[in-house]
Design a protein around this motif. Sequence first.
Motif, PDB file in Angstrom:
ATOM      1  N   CYS A  90       0.812  -1.226   0.000  1.00  0.00           N
ATOM      2  CA  CYS A  90       0.000   0.000   0.000  1.00  0.00           C
ATOM      3  C   CYS A  90       0.842   1.273   0.000  1.00  0.00           C
ATOM      4  CB  CYS A  90      -0.975  -0.008   1.173  1.00  0.00           C
ATOM      5  SG  CYS A  90      -0.174   0.044   2.787  1.00  0.00           S
ATOM      6  N   HIS A  91       2.171   1.157  -0.185  1.00  0.00           N
ATOM      7  CA  HIS A  91       3.007   2.371  -0.195  1.00  0.00           C
ATOM      8  C   HIS A  91       4.269   2.096  -1.004  1.00  0.00           C
ATOM      9  CE1 HIS A  91       4.845   5.905   2.314  1.00  0.00           C
ATOM     10  NE2 HIS A  91       5.626   5.656   1.264  1.00  0.00           N
ATOM     11  N   THR A  92       4.271   2.534  -2.273  1.00  0.00           N
ATOM     12  CA  THR A  92       5.483   2.403  -3.092  1.00  0.00           C
ATOM     13  C   THR A  92       5.640   3.660  -3.954  1.00  0.00           C
ATOM     14  OG1 THR A  92       4.848   1.466  -5.263  1.00  0.00           O
ATOM     15  CG2 THR A  92       4.823  -0.061  -3.386  1.00  0.00           C
ATOM     16  N   HIS A  93       6.885   3.871  -4.372  1.00  0.00           N
ATOM     17  CA  HIS A  93       7.224   5.005  -5.244  1.00  0.00           C
ATOM     18  C   HIS A  93       7.918   4.423  -6.499  1.00  0.00           C
ATOM     19  CE1 HIS A  93       7.244   8.051  -1.760  1.00  0.00           C
ATOM     20  NE2 HIS A  93       7.368   6.920  -1.108  1.00  0.00           N
ATOM     21  N   PRO A  94       7.168   3.788  -7.396  1.00  0.00           N
ATOM     22  CA  PRO A  94       7.822   3.090  -8.506  1.00  0.00           C
ATOM     23  C   PRO A  94       8.044   3.948  -9.750  1.00  0.00           C
ATOM     24  CG  PRO A  94       5.491   2.608  -8.546  1.00  0.00           C
ATOM     25  CD  PRO A  94       5.703   3.570  -7.411  1.00  0.00           C
ATOM     26  N   LEU A 119      -0.496  10.740   4.331  1.00  0.00           N
ATOM     27  CA  LEU A 119       0.659  11.567   4.688  1.00  0.00           C
ATOM     28  C   LEU A 119       1.895  10.712   4.943  1.00  0.00           C
ATOM     29  CD1 LEU A 119      -2.018  12.681   6.473  1.00  0.00           C
ATOM     30  CD2 LEU A 119      -0.416  14.502   6.945  1.00  0.00           C
ATOM     31  N   HIS A 120       3.067  11.244   4.544  1.00  0.00           N
ATOM     32  CA  HIS A 120       4.343  10.776   5.062  1.00  0.00           C
ATOM     33  C   HIS A 120       4.588  11.614   6.322  1.00  0.00           C
ATOM     34  CE1 HIS A 120       5.032   9.096   1.072  1.00  0.00           C
ATOM     35  NE2 HIS A 120       6.201   8.605   1.449  1.00  0.00           N
ATOM     36  N   GLY A 121       4.605  10.986   7.489  1.00  0.00           N
ATOM     37  CA  GLY A 121       4.746  11.768   8.714  1.00  0.00           C
ATOM     38  C   GLY A 121       5.676  11.143   9.723  1.00  0.00           C
ATOM     39  N   ASP A 161       2.042   7.485   7.284  1.00  0.00           N
ATOM     40  CA  ASP A 161       3.034   6.457   6.976  1.00  0.00           C
ATOM     41  C   ASP A 161       4.428   6.882   7.442  1.00  0.00           C
ATOM     42  OD1 ASP A 161       0.705   6.499   5.296  1.00  0.00           O
ATOM     43  OD2 ASP A 161       1.647   5.108   3.898  1.00  0.00           O
ATOM     44  N   HIS A 162       5.218   5.927   7.868  1.00  0.00           N
ATOM     45  CA  HIS A 162       6.587   6.061   8.422  1.00  0.00           C
ATOM     46  C   HIS A 162       6.533   5.957   9.938  1.00  0.00           C
ATOM     47  CE1 HIS A 162       9.559   6.533   5.294  1.00  0.00           C
ATOM     48  NE2 HIS A 162       8.733   7.324   4.635  1.00  0.00           N
ATOM     49  N   LEU A 163       6.380   7.111  10.666  1.00  0.00           N
ATOM     50  CA  LEU A 163       6.192   7.099  12.122  1.00  0.00           C
ATOM     51  C   LEU A 163       7.420   6.656  12.911  1.00  0.00           C
ATOM     52  CD1 LEU A 163       2.568   5.601  12.104  1.00  0.00           C
ATOM     53  CD2 LEU A 163       3.217   8.011  12.208  1.00  0.00           C
ATOM     54  N   THR A 197       6.404  -1.734   1.640  1.00  0.00           N
ATOM     55  CA  THR A 197       7.850  -1.694   1.358  1.00  0.00           C
ATOM     56  C   THR A 197       8.401  -0.279   1.359  1.00  0.00           C
ATOM     57  OG1 THR A 197       7.481  -1.553  -1.026  1.00  0.00           O
ATOM     58  CG2 THR A 197       7.848  -3.777  -0.077  1.00  0.00           C
ATOM     59  N   ASP A 198       7.595   0.724   0.901  1.00  0.00           N
ATOM     60  CA  ASP A 198       8.103   2.072   0.597  1.00  0.00           C
ATOM     61  C   ASP A 198       9.075   2.014  -0.585  1.00  0.00           C
ATOM     62  OD1 ASP A 198       8.302   4.837   0.889  1.00  0.00           O
ATOM     63  OD2 ASP A 198       9.890   4.733   2.395  1.00  0.00           O
ATOM     64  N   PHE A 199       8.958   1.011  -1.437  1.00  0.00           N
ATOM     65  CA  PHE A 199       9.902   0.859  -2.555  1.00  0.00           C
ATOM     66  C   PHE A 199      10.178   2.206  -3.233  1.00  0.00           C
ATOM     67  CE2 PHE A 199      10.426   0.352  -7.198  1.00  0.00           C
ATOM     68  CZ  PHE A 199      11.688  -0.223  -7.175  1.00  0.00           C
TER      69      PHE A 199
END
Length: 410
Positions: free
Chosen positions: A83-87, A244-246, A267-269, A318-320
């Motif tokens: 649910c969180h990638t940067h491809p 959010l990236h937080g 996301d992150h935390l 993954t945050d790929f």
Amino acid sequence: MSEPSRLLVRDLAQLVTAPLGASVPLRGPALRELEVVEDAFVLCEGATVAATGPMRELGALELGAVEELDGSGLCAIPGLVDCHTHPAFLGDRVEEFALRAGGASYEELHAAGGGILSTVRATRAGSQDELNAAVRSHADSMLRAGTTTFEGKSGYGLDRDTELASLEAVAAAGGVPTWLGAHAVPPEFGDADDYLDFALAEVLPAAAEVAVAADVFVEEGAFDVKQARRYLTACREAGLAPRLHGDQFNELGAVELAIELGARSVDHLEATGDDGVRALAASEVTAVLLPASALFLDRPMPPARALADAGAAVALATDFNPGSAFCESLPLVCSLACTQLHLAPTEALAACTVNAAHVLGLAERCGRVGPGQDADLVLLDAPDWRHLAYHLGGDLIAAVIRRGAVAWAR
Ligand code: NIG
Ligand code: FE
């Protein structure tokens, strides 16, 4: 009309899934309560699961013409949901990786115009075809690691054409597009507010036609809470779900903003303290944990155990991306979740299946295996499904079934 094709996966050592009846997202004790069926089958009809159960109940079904897949010695889990990638990027950051290995910090490189902005330069220089091919290739790598549904963010264009090309590339590869229009301030704008004036006026209307969610990087050197509120409020009015990236490096109030806006996720935390944990647990916002990113940047791990114990909805991804997590593997993330975040294997699996599907608004269709769900399954070459997390970096995926068809097999 021709009959839908039928695929019977039979004689599975185990089938594990969150129960279809459970209320989603799973939290607290429910996050651990998965169903495990020993000696199981899964019957797919077209792109959908028709039936599941123990082999002894198979005889009672009217099977008709069916293709069979021998699952002996294999365990089936739901298709994984990232649910969180940067491809959507071109080029790589291997030079930066080497500099970081020598002691340079991610934040220093970012402040010096490297980091995210170096990928922005490389991505802007490419064509739509190149971006399509890049996202397709990353999606293939994810599939081989068991991911049957992925979210993909833009955020390496930060101009109108490249942002839209990125969203189109994610959609063309079958992903769920998120407009990360507020990832960094590009160099042609002196100031974050000026950049947001442009992005909201010139990019949002077209981005909202393709994307389903909007995301912002709340961090020193990126966007502050006030700017993030402005960006996400406008995006929400255009129909995009806020994310959010937080708290990746600094606790700047992203958790409170996520709750105020009714965001899908924060996301992150990694930097979240006790108050943030309590606030998230009492909210509807899902906490998306990205341990591969914390590992890759040698940062503290997020307070996953505290979040889960307090009853927060947690998901794993993954945050790929080329800078902070060059990793397509959710099985590896599950290993990190158990060893570094102290989640149980059951919690880890729920977090990257049903709860991740919830973050994408897809929990009615995917993330669980049962009648009426999308027929997305991963077959593990292991006697117990928990080898998924136990076998660190293991090569245990025997086959991936997506929408009722074998999409990859070794
Ligand atoms: O989620 N933190 C912001 N964005 C990405 C990293 C992007 C990059 O380094 O290219 C992340 O970690
Ligand atoms: Fe990210």
